[in-house]
Design a protein around this motif. Sequence first.
Motif, PDB file in Angstrom:
ATOM      1  N   ALA A 148      59.153 126.698  40.127  1.00  0.00           N
ATOM      2  CA  ALA A 148      57.954 127.487  40.439  1.00  0.00           C
ATOM      3  C   ALA A 148      56.900 127.330  39.340  1.00  0.00           C
ATOM      4  CB  ALA A 148      58.331 128.952  40.612  1.00  0.00           C
ATOM      5  N   GLN A 182      56.388 124.661  37.560  1.00  0.00           N
ATOM      6  CA  GLN A 182      55.741 123.362  37.731  1.00  0.00           C
ATOM      7  C   GLN A 182      54.745 123.392  38.883  1.00  0.00           C
ATOM      8  OE1 GLN A 182      55.949 120.877  35.606  1.00  0.00           O
ATOM      9  NE2 GLN A 182      57.324 122.123  34.353  1.00  0.00           N
ATOM     10  N   ARG A 183      55.051 124.141  39.919  1.00  0.00           N
ATOM     11  CA  ARG A 183      54.077 124.281  41.009  1.00  0.00           C
ATOM     12  C   ARG A 183      52.808 124.969  40.503  1.00  0.00           C
ATOM     13  NH1 ARG A 183      58.435 126.606  44.251  1.00  0.00           N
ATOM     14  NH2 ARG A 183      59.518 124.969  45.414  1.00  0.00           N
ATOM     15  N   ASP A 184      52.992 125.992  39.692  1.00  0.00           N
ATOM     16  CA  ASP A 184      51.843 126.712  39.128  1.00  0.00           C
ATOM     17  C   ASP A 184      51.035 125.805  38.207  1.00  0.00           C
ATOM     18  OD1 ASP A 184      50.169 128.881  38.664  1.00  0.00           O
ATOM     19  OD2 ASP A 184      51.377 129.647  37.009  1.00  0.00           O
ATOM     20  N   ARG A 234      50.752 122.556  38.475  1.00  0.00           N
ATOM     21  CA  ARG A 234      49.994 121.619  39.300  1.00  0.00           C
ATOM     22  C   ARG A 234      48.794 122.292  39.947  1.00  0.00           C
ATOM     23  NH1 ARG A 234      53.887 119.956  42.210  1.00  0.00           N
ATOM     24  NH2 ARG A 234      53.550 121.092  44.148  1.00  0.00           N
ATOM     25  N   ARG A 235      48.931 123.561  40.309  1.00  0.00           N
ATOM     26  CA  ARG A 235      47.851 124.256  41.010  1.00  0.00           C
ATOM     27  C   ARG A 235      46.760 124.749  40.055  1.00  0.00           C
ATOM     28  NH1 ARG A 235      46.654 129.469  42.894  1.00  0.00           N
ATOM     29  NH2 ARG A 235      48.455 130.347  41.814  1.00  0.00           N
ATOM     30  N   LEU A 295      52.925 115.691  41.377  1.00  0.00           N
ATOM     31  CA  LEU A 295      53.313 115.921  42.760  1.00  0.00           C
ATOM     32  C   LEU A 295      54.487 115.034  43.151  1.00  0.00           C
ATOM     33  CD1 LEU A 295      52.837 117.236  45.517  1.00  0.00           C
ATOM     34  CD2 LEU A 295      51.144 115.433  45.985  1.00  0.00           C
ATOM     35  N   GLY A 338      57.624 116.385  41.675  1.00  0.00           N
ATOM     36  CA  GLY A 338      58.054 117.592  42.366  1.00  0.00           C
ATOM     37  C   GLY A 338      58.714 117.295  43.694  1.00  0.00           C
ATOM     38  N   HIS A 367      60.984 118.046  39.766  1.00  0.00           N
ATOM     39  CA  HIS A 367      60.651 118.033  38.336  1.00  0.00           C
ATOM     40  C   HIS A 367      61.891 117.955  37.456  1.00  0.00           C
ATOM     41  CE1 HIS A 367      56.542 118.918  39.470  1.00  0.00           C
ATOM     42  NE2 HIS A 367      56.990 119.893  40.223  1.00  0.00           N
TER      43      HIS A 367
END
Length: 401
Positions: free
Chosen positions: A277, A279-281, A283-284, A297, A300, A305
């Motif tokens: 989560a 790593q998603r944050d 990227r965003r 991306l 992920g 990751h």
Amino acid sequence: MEITGDEIRRRMIDHESLDPGGLRLVGATITGQLDLSDVVAKRPLVLRDCTAEQPVVLDRAQFTVLDLSGLVAPSLRARGLAVDHHLRLSGARLSADESVDALHMRIGGSVYLDEGFHASGSVTLSGSQIAAVLMCAGARFEAGLFLVDLRVGDGIFLSQGCEVSGGGRHASVRLRGTRVDGQLVLRGGRFSSPGVALDMRHVRVGKELFMPFGSVEGKAQLEGLTYEGLPRDATVDEWLAFLPTRTLRYSAAPWAQLAAAHQAAGHERDVRRIRVAQQRDLRRRGRLSRWGRAWHLVRGVTVGHGYRPGLALVWLAGVLVVSVTVVLSSGAVRCSVVEQVGYALNVATPLVKVDAARCTVDGASLTGQAVLASTWLLQLLAWAFATLFVAGFTGLVRRNA
């Protein structure tokens, strides 16, 4: 009963003539200004349910006990105030824009801003030292509560009906740099702002953190927040929803602290969820270049990751299925069906080879050329997914994330 502020000052200066219980007044009206600046009185001062017409000033004063419970006044200024034991403002009502200005106090016991304490203006205790507890249960702060660089021994309780709003250009509750050796409890409180409701940057909590996210109506700043054990009153799922949507900007520190807490508790599955989560944050909301975002991306999707290396094997299996499908459906590979499957696996599998020596490809036809080109591409992808699996399994992707 009426008494002048000057009379109270005179009595406290002449504290040695007072009873050891100090000066005690209940329900009095204080006329003129009560200014006890620089008064050193080794006696208690108790002014319960008293009303002051003007601001109360206690700068650099010293008392053994100070009880101003139920005080009604425009404001209280107490910069550098020293109290050997407790400071009580329970049920006090203060109406000025700057209701409490109490920088750099030294309190040997606890500070009580509870039981209906109401401040129409800002309340500032920044830079103070409180040996025991800061209790704000049931208090209402309409223009912010500022506790920057506070030092508290046993705990801070912004709980059980504590309401804080406002704050102007600052957060409603500003705790930046505060250190509490015990607990920080926000359970049952309500902290609201159209901007930042909680500023908890670089706060150190020696024991548990009790922070239900339903109490926070606005953004939060949690960079550098540390605590012992697992955070209470919010589930992992609630943290995973709160950090990427309700914090002011991306920061790795809150994610790292949450993951470390669950790592110490042995919750490996939750640690992986938290890291993915995060790593998603990143990227965003993180500061990544266009190419960095694209590679992020890819990592992920393929290996989570580095925390879900098994995903790469799923992609590798997908490549093999595509390779077999292409070869079987093309009609350009001449050998039995079983040998065609072996040929497809040969060209797409990086490490495993199957005997399919009798298969030939009609390279003169467009279909055969397409099969050759597609198998080269599929072999490249297969090598890539196999490499990502190894990197993810060994932790290399995580170290470079």
